[in-house]
Every structure is written in structure tokens, then in C-alpha cells.
Design an enzyme around this catalytic site. Structure first.
Site, PDB file in Angstrom:
ATOM      1  N   LYS A   1       0.880  -1.104   0.132  1.00  0.00           N
ATOM      2  CA  LYS A   1      -0.101   0.124  -0.037  1.00  0.00           C
ATOM      3  C   LYS A   1       1.031   1.239  -0.140  1.00  0.00           C
ATOM      4  CE  LYS A   1      -4.126   1.333   2.168  1.00  0.00           C
ATOM      5  NZ  LYS A   1      -5.130   1.811   0.896  1.00  0.00           N
TER       6      LYS A   1
HETATM    7  N1  PPE Z   1      -7.829  -1.700  -3.051  1.00  0.00           N
HETATM    8  C1  PPE Z   1      -7.280  -0.685  -3.045  1.00  0.00           C
HETATM    9  C2  PPE Z   1      -6.471  -0.121  -4.233  1.00  0.00           C
HETATM   10  C3  PPE Z   1      -7.460   0.161  -1.981  1.00  0.00           C
HETATM   11  O1  PPE Z   1      -6.673   1.431  -1.636  1.00  0.00           O
HETATM   12  C4  PPE Z   1      -8.170  -0.470  -0.686  1.00  0.00           C
HETATM   13  C5  PPE Z   1      -8.436   0.409   0.680  1.00  0.00           C
HETATM   14  C6  PPE Z   1      -8.667  -1.660  -0.842  1.00  0.00           C
HETATM   15  C7  PPE Z   1      -8.595  -2.324  -2.180  1.00  0.00           C
HETATM   16  C8  PPE Z   1      -9.331  -2.202   0.102  1.00  0.00           C
HETATM   17  O2  PPE Z   1      -8.561  -2.735   1.167  1.00  0.00           O
HETATM   18  P1  PPE Z   1      -8.792  -2.734   2.577  1.00  0.00           P
HETATM   19  O3  PPE Z   1      -9.338  -1.398   3.224  1.00  0.00           O
HETATM   20  O4  PPE Z   1      -7.673  -3.458   3.354  1.00  0.00           O
HETATM   21  O5  PPE Z   1     -10.097  -3.805   2.807  1.00  0.00           O
HETATM   22  N2  PPE Z   1      -8.303   1.761   0.184  1.00  0.00           N
HETATM   23  C9  PPE Z   1      -8.020   2.635   1.370  1.00  0.00           C
HETATM   24  C10 PPE Z   1      -7.953   3.823   0.977  1.00  0.00           C
HETATM   25  C11 PPE Z   1      -9.122   4.893   0.596  1.00  0.00           C
HETATM   26  C12 PPE Z   1      -8.457   6.212   0.550  1.00  0.00           C
HETATM   27  O6  PPE Z   1      -9.510   7.040  -0.330  1.00  0.00           O
HETATM   28  O7  PPE Z   1      -7.665   6.805   1.038  1.00  0.00           O
HETATM   29  C13 PPE Z   1      -9.199   2.582   2.422  1.00  0.00           C
HETATM   30  O8  PPE Z   1     -10.168   2.054   2.030  1.00  0.00           O
HETATM   31  O9  PPE Z   1      -8.715   2.853   3.589  1.00  0.00           O
END
Ligand code: PPE
Length: 309
Positions: free
Chosen positions: A161
């Protein structure tokens, strides 16, 4: 909502609790110029047994793993970061909030090599409601397939990330919003469905649930894992290594996004084509309820996923 309108005043940074306005970095910080930082997004929910971090350990695992890829050494222990997050929530009397840890190469010299740049680490917490709007949770969102493609994991590790990775997310999301959609859906280099700019994707067809596998250039989402577990507990077959072609989106019975920020958000149309009945589908609704019941502490089980404040 702007931070200026929020009732938050403290940020933990490099071991200290600072006033919100004082949590600054030098404009020549490496991470700002080259996107060399890693971050997390976690949530604290107001459960029936008090505020609790949801799957915080998994978020910490991913933070340290993301950093490892870039040889970014986080000198704070899991306990120190945990205590910082808990203390920010306690001291600001928050019942539920979003938690944003970040670590990045700081200020020393510029040039692509971060040699000599210290690792800076911070955690901020703030109230963050439904990512794509309150009504999106019930009504679902309209999305478009982006003309941008996800990075291949041979170009930039998509399971890490990384701050720099989100330039791609920003381009895709803003293209969608310019065109009147709430969010984008992004294909990978091979042209298969990867995920949203900040969400994982699930597809329901004939009672079976599919979600792209980790080899499809997706983030290994923690909400994705949660929903896979809940769906299996509800008796569904889940293919979590799916390869989904663009055309399969349009003929799906249901589609939904998952993410820490997005939680479980139904998708009601893709490229102006209605998905199913064009509203939240029954499987989505069932899993969404299961998800909210769990995180809000109204369901039995998975105690190990909660860290009470
Ligand atoms: N894909 C991406 C690219 C992504 O950034 C997130 C979270 C997910 C999938 C889902 O992952 P998880 O949160 O572990 O279920 N995106 C984060 C950032 C959002 C933002 O705008 O900043 C979040 O949901 O916290």
C-alpha cells in the site's frame, strides 16, 4: 469533509503527540517528491462493548510488509503504533473513526535514492462516514470502467500500500467523476477486472461469489478477506482467485465493492448498464448486513478481530 470542519486536534508523529497544525514535514521530503511512502487505513467502530479497532493486527502486518518492499525501516514496534492509535482515540473522545498510519522517507537530500533520508512515521485519526456517500450503502453506486489500467505487479508491487501507487487511483477516480460516475472500475494490464481505485470488487452470479485473485494486480484487502470469510460462513461458495473479464461485469447478478473506507458498497450500474435489477442485490444485502453487524459488535464470533480502545 474538510479537516478544518472536524473536531480533531492531535496527531502522533515520530513518537510525539503534536497539535494538528504542527504535524508538518519539509517540502523537500523524499516521500513528497517520489511517492516513497506506505500507509494504512483502518477503522475504529463503536461496538456494543465500546470503541474497537477492527482487524488492526492485519493492518499492522500489511504496513510493515509494505515498508519492507521499499527497505523503509519503521523503527516503532507494533505495541508503540497500537498505543499511539488507541491514545489518539481515547484523548479525543472518539467513538468511531478512520485511522491513517503513514511511514515515508523524509528530509535529508533529494535524488531518487533515499539514502540518508530518515523514516518518518505518523498516525492520524478522524471521523469518516460512508466513503461513497450514505445513500450509496443502500442504493449502490454507478461506476465506469476506466480508460486507465492498473500497474502490473511487475511494474510496482500492487500488494504494497504505497503512496505513489495512488496516482493511478486518483486518475481513474477523477476520470469517472468528471463523467458523472461515483467511482471507477480498473482493469489490469491483461484487460481483466482488477479492483476500484480504493476498493476490491466482488461479483455474484448464479449464487456463487467471485473476486479477483491476488495475481490480478489487486491490493490484498482486509475487508475482502473479511467478506470472503463471512460469505463462506453464510454457506456461499467463494472463488477468491477469479479471473473476471470486462464483459462478465455487465451480465453479473450483483456487484459490490469492499474496503475499509468503502465498507460494503453495492454497484448498481457499470458503464450505464444496470447490474441485475439496478439496485442492491439480495446477496450483497445479506453480506453487507453481516459485515455491519460484525463490525458494530452486534454479532457473535471473531472476537480476535477486535482491539478494544
Ligand atoms: N484496493 C485498493 C487500491 C485500496 O486502496 C483499498 C483500500 C482496498 C482495495 C481495500 O482494502 P482494505 O481497506 O484492506 O479492505 N483503500 C483505502 C484508502 C481509501 C482512500 O481513499 O484513501 C481504505 O479504504 O482505507
Amino acid at each position: 469533509m474538510s479537516f478544518a470542519e472536524m473536531d480533531v486536534e492531535t496527531i502522533w508523529m515520530d513518537g510525539e503527540y503534536l497539535d494538528w497544525e504542527e504535524a508538518n514535514v519539509h517540502v523537500l521530503s523524499h516521500g513528497l517528491h517520489y511517492g516513497t511512502g506506505v500507509f494504512e487505513g483502518a477503522r475504529c467502530y463503536d461496538t456494543e462493548d465500546g470503541p474497537a479497532l477492527f482487524r488492526w493486527e492485519e493492518h499492522l502486518d500489511r504496513l510493515y510488509d509494505s515498508a519492507k518492499t521499499y527497505d523503509l525501516e519503521i523503527e516503532y514496534s507494533r505495541e508503540e503504533l497500537t498505543e499511539a492509535a488507541l491514545e489518539l482515540i481515547r484523548s479525543q473522545d472518539l467513538r468511531s473513526c478512520y485511522i491513517r498510519p503513514i511511514a515515508f522517507f523524509g528530509y535529508d537530500s533529494l535524488g531518487v535514492s533515499p539514502k540518508g533520508c530518515p523514516t518518518r512515521v505518523a498516525i492520524a485519526v478522524w471521523p469518516w462516514g460512508a466513503y461513497l456517500g450514505e445513500e450509496a450503502i443502500e442504493e449502490g453506486v454507478e461506476v465506469m470502467v476506466s480508460s486507465w489500467r492498473k500497474h502490473a505487479s511487475s511494474q510496482i508491487p500492487t500488494t504494497s500500500k504505497t503512496t505513489g501507487l495512488y496516482v493511478n487511483s486518483m486518475l481513474a477516480g477523477e476520470e469517472a467523476r468528471r463523467n458523472g460516475y461515483a467511482e471507477a472500475l480498473v482493469l489490469n494490464k491483461e484487460g481483466n477486472v482488477a479492483e476500484g481505485p480504493g476498493e476490491n470488487l466482488f461479483l455474484v452470479r448464479d449464487g456463487t461469489i467471485y473476486t479477483p485473485g491476488l495475481a490480478q494486480s489487486i491490493l490484498d484487502g482486509i475487508t475482502r478477506k473479511t467478506v470472503i470469510t463471512l460469505a463462506r460462513e453464510h454457506g456461499y461458495t467463494v472463488n477468491d482467485q477469479a479471473v473476471i473479464g470486462r464483459g462478465e461485469l455487465y451480465t453479473a447478478d450483483e456487484l459490490f465493492f469492499t474496503g475499509t473506507a468503502a465498507e460494503v458498497t453495492p454497484i448498481r450500474a457499470v458503464d450505464d448498464i444496470e447490474i441485475g435489477e439496478g439496485t442492491r442485490g439480495p446477496v450483497t444485502e445479506e453480506l453487507q448486513s453481516a459485515f455491519f453487524e460484525l463490525v458494530e459488535g452486534r454479532a457473535e464470533g471473531h472476537e480476535e478481530w477486535f482491539r478494544y480502545v
